[in-house]
Design an enzyme around this catalytic site. Sequence first.
Site, PDB file in Angstrom:
ATOM      1  N   ILE A  10       0.858  -1.179   0.000  1.00 13.92           N
ATOM      2  CA  ILE A  10       0.000   0.000   0.000  1.00 13.92           C
ATOM      3  C   ILE A  10       0.897   1.232   0.000  1.00 13.92           C
ATOM      4  CG2 ILE A  10      -2.073  -0.992   1.012  1.00 13.92           C
ATOM      5  CD1 ILE A  10      -1.080  -0.079   3.737  1.00 13.92           C
ATOM      6  N   SER A  11       0.348   2.335  -0.511  1.00 10.17           N
ATOM      7  CA  SER A  11       1.164   3.539  -0.700  1.00 10.17           C
ATOM      8  C   SER A  11       1.191   4.472   0.500  1.00 10.17           C
ATOM      9  CB  SER A  11       0.661   4.317  -1.913  1.00 10.17           C
ATOM     10  OG  SER A  11       0.753   3.522  -3.060  1.00 10.17           O
ATOM     11  N   THR A  12       0.089   4.547   1.227  1.00  8.10           N
ATOM     12  CA  THR A  12       0.030   5.508   2.332  1.00  8.10           C
ATOM     13  C   THR A  12      -0.303   4.807   3.637  1.00  8.10           C
ATOM     14  OG1 THR A  12      -2.311   5.976   1.955  1.00  8.10           O
ATOM     15  CG2 THR A  12      -0.718   7.379   0.802  1.00  8.10           C
ATOM     16  N   GLN A  15      -3.946   3.717   4.562  1.00  7.85           N
ATOM     17  CA  GLN A  15      -4.538   2.563   3.884  1.00  7.85           C
ATOM     18  C   GLN A  15      -4.165   1.297   4.657  1.00  7.85           C
ATOM     19  OE1 GLN A  15      -2.489   3.103   0.118  1.00  7.85           O
ATOM     20  NE2 GLN A  15      -4.401   3.721  -0.865  1.00  7.85           N
TER      21      GLN A  15
END
EC number: 3.1.22.-
Length: 196
Positions: A10-12, A15
């Site tokens: 996941i990027s952030t 999330q």
Amino acid sequence: MSQIFAYCRISTLDQTTENQRREIESAGFKIKPQQIIEEHISGSAATSERPGFNRLLARLKCGDQLIVTKLDRLGCNAMDIRKTVEQLTETGIRVHCLALGGIDLTSPTGKMMMQVISAVAEFERDLLLERTHSGIVRARGAGKRFGRPPVLNEEQKQAVFERIKSGVSISAIAREFKTSRQTILRAKAKLQTPDI
């Protein structure tokens, strides 16, 4: 004995990987919690720059399976994805991508899919090269200079040449213009042999 691993990225930090884990479970893959590698890192980072993915690579052995929900979990662009899948294939690891119908990317169908991805990667690279080249041509046409800025402007170079002709030493001229002797010698050579 072969094992099944999952890689969830996941990027952030706001999330979670919960949806990816559920999707993998719904596809029929039973994966032990310690074999689910989760990583919070931008998708723009190449796989070689992802610590979690590198830890996963160290654990994978020939015959193991790696499950990802989407192809972009395996790289930051088509070229990186292709490289990652090739690396895993050479190690004897089967790679399943759920977004592609759970296809094993190391199977004949998966290999065909990777050839398409390779073609896209090559196209992507060619477009980038073409854009870079046309940008350079356009910038040069607009008078943009590349490289470091010159230490001496044309007026200063002419002044250097006049001082050399009047017998001032190279070292003294370099001190006067706060530059190196080599810069003065290059300016002298350039003025003595103008561009043809």
